[in-house]
Scaffold this active site. Structure first.
Site, mmCIF file in Angstrom:
data_model
loop_
_atom_site.group_PDB
_atom_site.id
_atom_site.type_symbol
_atom_site.label_atom_id
_atom_site.label_comp_id
_atom_site.label_asym_id
_atom_site.label_seq_id
_atom_site.Cartn_x
_atom_site.Cartn_y
_atom_site.Cartn_z
ATOM 1 N N ARG A 48 1.653 5.918 -10.312
ATOM 2 C CA ARG A 48 1.820 5.744 -11.759
ATOM 3 C C ARG A 48 0.879 6.655 -12.545
ATOM 4 N NH1 ARG A 48 0.583 -0.582 -11.245
ATOM 5 N NH2 ARG A 48 1.644 -0.117 -9.271
ATOM 6 N N ASP A 65 5.922 9.701 0.655
ATOM 7 C CA ASP A 65 5.551 9.295 -0.702
ATOM 8 C C ASP A 65 5.824 10.395 -1.748
ATOM 9 O OD1 ASP A 65 4.764 7.074 -2.163
ATOM 10 O OD2 ASP A 65 2.625 7.558 -2.112
ATOM 11 N N GLU A 83 -1.722 4.968 -7.229
ATOM 12 C CA GLU A 83 -1.917 6.346 -7.672
ATOM 13 C C GLU A 83 -0.667 6.973 -8.254
ATOM 14 O OE1 GLU A 83 -1.057 5.514 -4.699
ATOM 15 O OE2 GLU A 83 0.566 6.947 -4.333
ATOM 16 N N LYS A 111 7.825 11.434 -8.259
ATOM 17 C CA LYS A 111 6.487 11.261 -7.675
ATOM 18 C C LYS A 111 6.319 12.126 -6.430
ATOM 19 C CE LYS A 111 3.654 7.756 -5.263
ATOM 20 N NZ LYS A 111 3.485 6.325 -4.932
ATOM 21 N N LYS A 146 -5.468 2.037 2.727
ATOM 22 C CA LYS A 146 -4.402 1.213 3.309
ATOM 23 C C LYS A 146 -4.761 0.840 4.739
ATOM 24 C CE LYS A 146 -0.452 3.335 0.889
ATOM 25 N NZ LYS A 146 0.013 2.133 0.188
#
Ligand code: BES
Ligand code: MN
Ligand code: ZN
Length: 490
Positions: A340, A277, A338, A254, A266
């Site tokens: 996935r 991330d 997001e 990812k 968030k």
């Protein structure tokens, strides 16, 4: 990153011209002992080294550091005694080596005896503990240790160990550098460009799809997530084919270069940590480069989706239906789920290469951190391969635990309008629900493992063992060991 120079040394420790000598201490029922291999040093102190260290407060507790001036008894200026805890395991040697390396700042040259316990663990722990990230500091107060000699015979086997351990530590450092680079400088295009540089230097084939190519290819998940940002998404594909490659392994990671949550935004608290991330992407890119450097006898293809998740006038919305690569449709109920969506596209693309195994890793869910904490990754996927990967993660000291993909969660992902929704209606088992979502995109019969590293990828606390602050590089060493295991055992 300025990595210390690492070398083997078979000269007597009493002759070493290093500035510091590192010895291990081991906890006992009553007090502590010097680790095996410290005899020569102890005799320079007339057999009183344990006593002297005890007087300075040493107990042998894991990662405890006690420094002692040699006052001329050795050529070195100081002895650094580091605790191994109760048992000498590879992971304890790695952690003690890391703690020692972190305590050796501004030292020119150290000579460690921990390598007599486990050479590979001592090298990895030392190199990882000495890692620093100073690119954005105007002034450098402290410098990591410049050179470390590892007490070991200069044999062919030990030289191979030095080479492999150094390469593994470099791959972790490359991963940490990517994660620690702030999101204003690391965005999809710049991340892809750096991946191309690394791949070309290592002789790895690389291809980058820009937003235009993504549209042409029908990558609806990556585009849906990525077009809310002015910095458009990319898909990077790295392929390496080693000598006598018997198995083909697909890697997917990812790569959200920053996750604001998008329109489902968030809260502000700790949002800056979402610079990490893209840890899965960094780990798989570094792993392919590593496999090429160590010439693993495998074919490895990494498929790495890169996007920034931002709220804007061009963002995707809750309620949107995306047509993913391969044609499945997904109703977006939460734009913060997001990861996935970009992974689904990449997993389908990776499956088209007909690999024998798929290893996919992602900072996917806060639920992983709730369930397993900051140091243990959740491993899901096909039962046998999941257990194999989790077992290897534990062996290399990265931590990983097998998790189920409960059948009843699939219907929770049913959508009113599309083939499936990107989140369930309730928050229970969030890590598993994400895994169940990904399973819908894995080719039938493919052995796969999904490693959720939301907690372990990033150390927001203080340094411990060989884990420095910020990006940790998990699960690079797990992936490297799984690849080596597949190369050996199929
Ligand atoms: N990147 C986050 C997951 C995350 C959380 C990583 C904490 C590292 C630390 C992911 O994109 C996310 O936001 N997940 C949501 C999913 C939810 C909306 C179903 C989450 O976990 O809250
Ligand atoms: Mn998110
Ligand atoms: Zn995310």
């Amino acid at each position: 990153m300025t990595a210390p120079k690492l070398a083997l040394s078979d000269s007597a420790v009493t002759e070493s011209t290093a500035n510091a000598i590192v010895v291990g201490t081991v906890q006992q029922a009553d007090g502590f002992e010097l680790a095996p291999g410290s005899e020569a040093i102890d005799s320079q102190f007339d057999g009183t080294l344990t006593e002297v260290l005890a007087a300075l407060g040493a107990t042998g507790k894991a990662e405890e550091v006690v420094k002692l001036p040699t006052l001329g008894r050795l050529r070195a200026d100081v002895v650094l005694a580091v605790g191994l805890g109760k048992e000498i395991t590879p992971e304890q040697v790695r952690r003690a080596s890391g703690a020692a390396a972190r305590a050796l700042t501004n030292v020119k040259r150290a000579h460690t005896l921990l390598s007599t316990l486990d050479l590979q663990a001592a090298i990895e722990g030392t190199a990882l503990g000495a890692y620093t990230f100073t690119r954005y500091k105007s002034e450098n107060g402290t410098a990591p240790v410049a050179r470390v000699d590892f007490a070991a015979e200069n044999s062919k086997e030990n030289k191979a160990t030095l080479k492999a351990a150094t390469a593994i530590a470099e791959a972790v450092a490359v991963t940490r550098d990517f994660i620690n680079t702030p999101p204003n400088d690391l965005f999809p295009a710049s991340f892809a460009a750096r991946a191309v540089e690394l791949a070309e230097a290592a002789g790895v084939t690389v291809e980058v799809l820009d937003d235009k190519a993504l549209r042409k290819g029908g990558y609806g998940g990556i585009l849906g997530v990525g077009t809310g940002s002015s910095r458009l998404p990319r898909l990077v594909r790295l392929s390496y084919k080693g000598p006598k490659a018997a198995k083909k392994v697909a890697l997917v990671g990812k790569g959200i270069t920053f996750d604001t949550g998008g329109i489902s935004i968030k809260p502000a608290a700790s949002m800056e940590e979402m610079t990490s991330d893209m840890s899965g992407a960094a780990a798989v890119i570094a792993s392919v480069i590593l496999a090429a450097k160590l010439k693993y006898p495998l074919e490895i293809i990494a498929t790495v989706p890169l996007a920034e998740n931002m709220p804007s006038g061009t963002s995707y919305r809750p309620g949107d239906v995306l047509t993913m690569y391969g044609g499945k449709t997904v109703e977006v109920l939460n734009t913060d789920a997001e990861g996935r969506l970009i992974l689904a596209d990449a997993i389908v693309r990776a499956g088209e290469d007909n690999p024998d195994y798929l290893i996919e890793t992602a900072t996917l869910t806060g639920a992983q951190v709730v369930a397993l904490g900051k140091r243990t990754a959740g491993v899901m996927g096909s039962d046998d391969f999941r257990d194999r990967v989790a077992g290897i993660a534990q062996r290399v000291g990265e931590g990983g635990w097998p998790m189920p993909l409960p059948e009843e969660l699939r219907s929770e992902l049913d959508s009113r309008v599309a083939d499936l929704a990107n989140v369930t209606g309730q928050r229970w088992g969030g890590m598993l629900a994400a895994g169940v979502f990904l399973r819908e995109f894995v080719a039938d019969g493919l052995q796969w493992a999904h490693i959720d590293i939301a907690g372990p990828a990033y150390n927001s606390g203080s340094a411990w063992g060989y884990t420095t602050r910020g990006g940790t590089g998990v699960p690079v060493r797990t992936i490297a060991a799984v690849l080596a295991d597949i190369a050996e055992n199929g």
